[in-house]
Design an enzyme around this catalytic site. Structure first.
Site, mmCIF file in Angstrom:
data_model
loop_
_atom_site.group_PDB
_atom_site.id
_atom_site.type_symbol
_atom_site.label_atom_id
_atom_site.label_comp_id
_atom_site.label_asym_id
_atom_site.label_seq_id
_atom_site.Cartn_x
_atom_site.Cartn_y
_atom_site.Cartn_z
ATOM 1 N N LEU A 179 0.950 -1.157 -0.010
ATOM 2 C CA LEU A 179 -0.082 0.029 -0.008
ATOM 3 C C LEU A 179 0.832 1.388 -0.114
ATOM 4 O O LEU A 179 0.531 2.172 -0.785
ATOM 5 C CB LEU A 179 -0.948 -0.236 1.269
ATOM 6 C CG LEU A 179 -1.898 1.083 1.366
ATOM 7 C CD1 LEU A 179 -2.637 1.622 0.192
ATOM 8 C CD2 LEU A 179 -2.762 1.124 2.488
ATOM 9 N N ASP A 227 10.211 2.222 14.449
ATOM 10 C CA ASP A 227 9.522 1.174 15.107
ATOM 11 C C ASP A 227 8.183 1.750 15.849
ATOM 12 O O ASP A 227 8.292 2.210 16.914
ATOM 13 C CB ASP A 227 10.411 0.649 16.163
ATOM 14 C CG ASP A 227 9.774 -0.764 16.532
ATOM 15 O OD1 ASP A 227 8.762 -1.164 16.341
ATOM 16 O OD2 ASP A 227 10.409 -1.447 17.548
ATOM 17 N N ALA A 233 1.366 -3.167 9.608
ATOM 18 C CA ALA A 233 0.794 -3.890 9.984
ATOM 19 C C ALA A 233 1.302 -5.489 10.043
ATOM 20 O O ALA A 233 2.268 -5.637 9.133
ATOM 21 C CB ALA A 233 -0.574 -4.090 9.303
ATOM 22 N N THR A 290 0.514 -8.604 9.089
ATOM 23 C CA THR A 290 -0.842 -9.136 8.100
ATOM 24 C C THR A 290 -0.543 -10.754 7.756
ATOM 25 O O THR A 290 -1.252 -11.208 6.966
ATOM 26 C CB THR A 290 -0.668 -8.238 6.808
ATOM 27 O OG1 THR A 290 0.681 -8.373 6.139
ATOM 28 C CG2 THR A 290 -0.956 -7.031 7.147
ATOM 29 N N TYR A 349 -5.286 -12.511 13.959
ATOM 30 C CA TYR A 349 -4.927 -11.084 13.230
ATOM 31 C C TYR A 349 -6.235 -10.217 13.129
ATOM 32 O O TYR A 349 -6.244 -9.089 13.408
ATOM 33 C CB TYR A 349 -4.662 -11.573 11.676
ATOM 34 C CG TYR A 349 -4.785 -10.510 10.803
ATOM 35 C CD1 TYR A 349 -3.835 -9.465 10.681
ATOM 36 C CD2 TYR A 349 -5.769 -10.494 9.722
ATOM 37 C CE1 TYR A 349 -4.034 -8.600 9.969
ATOM 38 C CE2 TYR A 349 -6.101 -9.549 8.879
ATOM 39 C CZ TYR A 349 -4.911 -8.394 8.961
ATOM 40 O OH TYR A 349 -5.110 -7.299 7.952
ATOM 41 N N LYS A 396 -6.236 -6.507 14.856
ATOM 42 C CA LYS A 396 -6.730 -5.303 14.004
ATOM 43 C C LYS A 396 -7.849 -4.500 14.776
ATOM 44 O O LYS A 396 -8.037 -3.341 14.742
ATOM 45 C CB LYS A 396 -6.956 -5.773 12.819
ATOM 46 C CG LYS A 396 -5.637 -6.295 12.030
ATOM 47 C CD LYS A 396 -4.724 -5.127 11.711
ATOM 48 C CE LYS A 396 -5.090 -3.917 10.904
ATOM 49 N NZ LYS A 396 -4.042 -3.214 10.726
ATOM 50 N N TRP A 420 -8.815 -8.202 0.985
ATOM 51 C CA TRP A 420 -8.298 -8.940 -0.133
ATOM 52 C C TRP A 420 -7.225 -8.174 -0.830
ATOM 53 O O TRP A 420 -7.408 -7.833 -2.100
ATOM 54 C CB TRP A 420 -9.238 -9.769 -0.925
ATOM 55 C CG TRP A 420 -10.237 -10.702 -0.294
ATOM 56 C CD1 TRP A 420 -10.389 -10.769 1.043
ATOM 57 C CD2 TRP A 420 -11.152 -11.635 -1.093
ATOM 58 N NE1 TRP A 420 -11.438 -11.742 1.176
ATOM 59 C CE2 TRP A 420 -11.652 -12.444 -0.103
ATOM 60 C CE3 TRP A 420 -10.973 -11.693 -2.530
ATOM 61 C CZ2 TRP A 420 -12.539 -13.320 -0.382
ATOM 62 C CZ3 TRP A 420 -11.998 -13.089 -2.787
ATOM 63 C CH2 TRP A 420 -12.634 -13.647 -1.867
#
Length: 282
Positions: A12, A37, A61, A63, A126, A130, A151
């Site tokens: 991203l 960090d 993240a 992921t 996960y 989140k 996705w």
């Protein structure tokens, strides 16, 4: 305007970088995990103290959905503590936070697209981390945009599109899950939407959903990838039970995009149109 992008090496952030020449009025600051960090509160606060940040786009993240089941502490540190540290720093510095979250905050029991006020109930570590990251942000201040997506794929990084193309080079036959439904999201479209939110700058803070239009299975997605690339390979539809994974996944996680469309006048392309663009850019 100074815009901080964390998780600089992810797909991203890489997409945002590819679009930044359209936004010459902004100064983009990219920081990878080794450069900043986000799990280290003192490092985050020091950075914000020494730099004027107008917007922080948190692309950082953990992921790896299946690995999170056994690496719970690492997932928690990045997805919860990291998000909280950025929220605290943004609050102190009067910065706005754009935080990317996931469809995995839902359990998949719905039969209609999830909107932003639907009940959350993650099935895996996960998704749980989140969701808690979202909650920590909301507990600390109001100047946030939480964008749940699903996705995610692009021509960059590791993702389903690139995995399918890689497997097709060594296999004549492949099995793909056909009973999990969602909406693919071209990361370039999400990057464009995030930058539009900044450009609109209307302070319409809150939780938003963004993915491409349409509801398909992973099998449908794989078939389209091979068809558009004119790759001849046999694809066998399999069930979730046929392909057990450490992390349980929602059977249905289509997102309702009405709120983000209306609030920011966002156009949402269909998943197939965006997939064609991504393939052209490979």
């Amino acid at each position: 305007m100074n815009i901080l992008i964390t998780g600089a090496n992810g797909q991203l952030a890489t997409c945002i970088k590819a679009l930044e020449h359209f936004y010459n009025q902004y100064n983009f600051i990219y920081k990878s995990a080794t450069e900043l960090d986000i799990t280290n509160a003192s490092a985050v606060f020091s950075f914000f103290k020494n730099n004027t940040i107008d917007y922080c786009i948190n692309c950082a993240a953990y992921t790896a959905v299946d690995k999170a089941e056994s690496n719970q502490e690492q997932a928690y540190n990045v997805n919860v503590i990291g998000a909280e540290n950025l929220a605290k720093a943004c609050n102190i510095s009067n910065s706005k936070l754009i935080h990317v979250s996931t469809d995995f905050v839902f359990n998949g029991s719905s039969n209609k697209p999830y909107n932003e006020t639907d009940s959350t109930c993650p099935l895996n570590v996960y998704g749980a981390t989140k969701l808690e990251g979202e909650q920590r942000i909301q507990n600390h201040f109001d100047a946030y945009f939480i964008i749940r997506t699903s996705w995610l794929y692009s021509e960059f990084g590791n993702n389903f599109l690139k995995t399918m193309l890689r497997l097709s080079k060594t296999r004549d036959e492949i099995g793909v899950v056909s009973d999990q439904f969602g909406s693919p999201t071209y990361a370039m479209d999400l990057a464009n939407t995030i930058l539009k939110i900044i450009k609109v700058n209307n302070n319409a803070f809150g939780v938003f959903h963004y993915s491409n239009e349409g509801a398909i299975s992973w099998y449908d997605f794989a078939k389209a990838i091979f068809d558009l690339n004119k790759i001849k390979i046999k694809i066998n539809p399999i069930t979730t039970e046929d392909f057990p994974t450490p992390a349980e996944r929602p059977k249905y996680s289509v997102l309702d995009k009405a709120k983000i469309k209306k609030t920011f006048n966002v156009d949402v392309p269909s998943w197939k149109d965006s997939l064609k663009k991504a393939i052209l850019n490979l």
